[in-house]
Enzyme design. Structure first.
Site, PDB file in Angstrom:
ATOM      1  N   ASN A 158     -15.864   2.008 -10.451  1.00 55.20           N
ATOM      2  CA  ASN A 158     -15.047   1.311  -9.709  1.00 55.20           C
ATOM      3  C   ASN A 158     -15.568  -0.203  -9.461  1.00 55.20           C
ATOM      4  O   ASN A 158     -16.609  -0.390  -8.770  1.00 55.20           O
ATOM      5  CB  ASN A 158     -14.971   1.820  -8.055  1.00 55.20           C
ATOM      6  CG  ASN A 158     -13.994   0.851  -7.191  1.00 55.20           C
ATOM      7  OD1 ASN A 158     -13.600   0.005  -7.922  1.00 55.20           O
ATOM      8  ND2 ASN A 158     -13.676   1.429  -6.026  1.00 55.20           N
TER       9      ASN A 158
ATOM     10  N   ARG B 259      -5.884  -7.097   7.677  1.00 56.39           N
ATOM     11  CA  ARG B 259      -4.485  -7.269   7.361  1.00 56.39           C
ATOM     12  C   ARG B 259      -3.528  -7.018   8.206  1.00 56.39           C
ATOM     13  O   ARG B 259      -3.829  -6.005   8.753  1.00 56.39           O
ATOM     14  CB  ARG B 259      -4.236  -6.356   6.047  1.00 56.39           C
ATOM     15  CG  ARG B 259      -4.778  -6.978   4.745  1.00 56.39           C
ATOM     16  CD  ARG B 259      -4.861  -6.132   3.515  1.00 56.39           C
ATOM     17  NE  ARG B 259      -6.051  -5.484   2.953  1.00 56.39           N
ATOM     18  CZ  ARG B 259      -6.076  -4.663   2.267  1.00 56.39           C
ATOM     19  NH1 ARG B 259      -5.204  -3.727   1.832  1.00 56.39           N
ATOM     20  NH2 ARG B 259      -7.417  -4.418   1.680  1.00 56.39           N
TER      21      ARG B 259
ATOM     22  N   GLU C 132     -12.428  10.057  -4.336  1.00 54.36           N
ATOM     23  CA  GLU C 132     -11.721   9.439  -5.458  1.00 54.36           C
ATOM     24  C   GLU C 132     -12.215   9.628  -6.580  1.00 54.36           C
ATOM     25  O   GLU C 132     -11.621   9.803  -7.686  1.00 54.36           O
ATOM     26  CB  GLU C 132     -11.385   7.946  -4.970  1.00 54.36           C
ATOM     27  CG  GLU C 132     -10.388   7.746  -3.858  1.00 54.36           C
ATOM     28  CD  GLU C 132     -10.423   6.435  -3.279  1.00 54.36           C
ATOM     29  OE1 GLU C 132      -9.389   5.630  -3.551  1.00 54.36           O
ATOM     30  OE2 GLU C 132     -11.085   6.099  -2.394  1.00 54.36           O
TER      31      GLU C 132
END
Ligand code: AMP
Length: 394
Positions: free
Chosen positions: A7, A238, A381
Site C-alpha cells: 500500500n 471529513r 485488506e
C-alpha cells in the site's frame, strides 16, 4: 508461495509478506516520511520489531531497502522467492471492475484515472514502478478500492445532476474501501454459516476514514462514500454528507476559495470539527467521560449518520442478515457500536452488552434473540490483495 501486499502512499509504503495459500503473515512493516529527512523504517518479523531512522529519498530506495532486509534477516533465501506483488490502488474508475495483472496498458489507465484521485493514484503508481524495477520476475497485480462497488445499479451510483457531467467527466458515485467491504461481507457469510450468494449484509467500516456498504448476495449494491471519499458519514476529519450550498456560502463569508473550503471539509470537519478537540476516537471518548458537550455531539452525530445509512440499506436490501463493524473504531470502540445499535431497536436488534466488550476479534455481539445479527469482523485488506494476486497468477 510468497506474495507481498503493498500500500504505497505519497510519503509512505506499507507492506505485508504472506505465505500463500496458507495466508500466514511472514513479516510486515511500513516506511514513513519517504522523501523527507529521517525516514522511519519499521519491520515486524516473528516477535521482533526493528525501527530504523534513515534518509529514504524515493519509493524506489524504500523498496530496495525492504528487499535488502528480507534477504539479510533470512526471511527469504533469494528475491526469486517472492513470486507475486499485489498493489492497493485507490481508484480504478469505471474501467476496473476486478483486480488485474499489471501491464503497460493498465499503468496508463491508472494514470488516466489519477484525475479522480490526485493524491492517491500517482502515489500507488510510484510503488508499482519501484517493485517492477526491483523484482522484474515477480507477477504484479493491481487491486482497486473502487472495484467491488462497480456492481451498483445506475439508480444507486448516479447523482441527480445534469447527465452530461457523467458522460463528459465521469461524475458518479464510485465508493471506496471495497477490498475491506468484500473481505468483511465474505467473513460474515462464513460466520452465518451461509453461502455469500444467500446473504444480505451491511458492513460498517469505521476508521479514520469511514464508509458503509450494502452487500446483496456478495455484490455491493450501494455504499456511502461517493465521487470522492468525502461523502457519507462523519469521519475523523471529513464532514460526510452536507448540503453543497454550504460551500459557496462559507467561501463568501470567509473570503475563501472553493478549494480552501474543500480542505476544511476534508481536514477540519467530522470528529475534529465538531469536538474542536481531536480527530481520534480514543481522545473523544475520554472527553465524553468528562462530560465534554462538543465531543458528545461529535460521537452522537456520527452514530446517527451510521444508523441512518443502516436504515436506508435495510430497506434497499429488503431485510438484512447481519450488520458488521470493522476498522479501527468499528473493531475497538465499544461505545460507538452501542450508540449505533441503540438507535436500531425498532428493527428488533439487540446488543449483548458483555459480548460487545470484545475488541479486534471475530465475534457475534448481538443476543441470540436479536432479529438481525451484529458481528465484529476485523478487516484484512492485505489478505484480499494476496488472494487476488495468486488468483490472477493462476
Ligand atoms: P483506522 O483508520 O481504521 O486505523 O482507525 C483509526 C481510528 O480507530 C482512530 O480514531 C482510533 O482512535 C480508533 N481506535 C483504534 N483503537 C481504538 C480503541 N481501542 N478504542 C477506540 N478507538 C480506537
Amino acid at each position: 508461495m510468497k506474495v507481498i501486499a503493498v500500500n504505497a502512499g505519497s510519503s509512505s509504503l506499507k507492506f505485508q509478506l504472506l505465505e500463500m495459500p496458507k495466508e500466514t503473515i511472514i513479516c510486515s512493516g511500513v516506511v514513513e516520511r519517504i522523501g523527507l529527512k529521517d525516514s522511519i523504517f519499521t519491520i515486524k518479523y516473528g516477535d521482533q520489531r526493528q525501527v530504523e531512522i534513515i534518509d529514504i529519498d524515493t519509493h524506489k530506495v524504500a523498496v530496495e531497502k525492504l528487499l535488502e532486509k528480507l534477504v539479510d534477516f533470512g526471511i527469504v533465501k533469494s528475491l526469486e522467492d517472492i513470486e507475486g506483488v499485489g498493489h492497493r490502488v485507490v481508484h480504478g474508475g469505471e474501467k476496473f471492475k476486478d483486480s488485474v495483472a499489471i501491464t503497460d496498458e493498465v499503468i496508463n489507465a491508472i494514470d488516466e484515472v489519477s484525475e479522480l484521485a490526485p493524491l492517491h493514484n500517482p502515489a500507488n503508481l510510484t510503488g508499482i514502478h519501484a517493485f517492477m524495477e526491483a523484482l522484474p520476475n515477480a507477477f504484479e497485480v493491481a487491486v482497486f478500492d473502487t472495484a467491488f462497488h462497480q456492481t451498483m445499479d445506475p439508480v444507486s451510483f448516479m447523482y441527480s445532476v445534469p447527465y452530461d457531467w457523467y458522460t463528459k467527466y465521469g461524475v458518479r458515485k464510485y465508493g471506496f474501501h471495497g477490498t475491506s467491504h468484500k473481505y468483511v461481507s465474505e467473513r460474515a457469510s462464513v460466520m452465518l454459516g451461509k453461502d455469500s450468494k444467500d446473504t444480505k449484509i451491511i458492513v460498517c467500516h469505521i476508521g479514520n476514514g469511514a464508509s458503509l456498504c450494502a452487500v446483496n448476495g456478495g455484490r455491493s449494491v450501494d455504499t456511502s462514500m461517493g465521487f470522492t471519499p468525502l461523502a457519507g458519514i462523519s469521519m475523523g476529519t471529513r464532514s460526510g454528507d452536507i448540503d453543497p450550498a454550504i460551500i459557496e456560502f462559507i467561501a463568501n463569508k470567509e473570503d475563501k476559495s472553493i478549494s480552501e473550503v474543500m480542505t476544511e471539509l476534508n481536514k477540519r470537519s467530522g470528529y475534529l470539527g465538531l469536538s474542536e478537540l481531536s480527530s481520534d476516537s480514543r481522545d473523544l471518548w475520554e472527553a465524553v467521560e468528562r462530560g465534554d458537550a462538543k465531543s458528545i455531539l461529535a460521537v452522537e452525530k456520527q452514530a446517527k449518520m451510521i444508523a441512518d445509512y443502516i436504515g436506508a440499506y435495510y430497506l434497499l436490501l429488503g431485510g438484512c442478515d447481519a450488520i458488521c463493524f470493522t476498522a479501527g473504531i468499528g473493531e475497538n470502540a465499544v461505545e460507538t457500536r452501542k450508540l449505533v445499535i441503540d438507535r436500531l431497536g425498532v428493527l428488533g436488534i439487540e446488543l449483548d452488552h458483555d459480548k460487545n466488550l470484545t475488541r479486534g476479534k471475530e465475534t457475534v455481539i448481538s443476543t441470540d434473540e436479536s432479529k438481525i445479527k451484529v458481528l465484529l469482523v476485523p478487516t484484512n485488506e492485505e489478505v484480499v490483495i494476496a488472494r487476488d494476486t495468486v488468483r490472477l497468477m493462476k
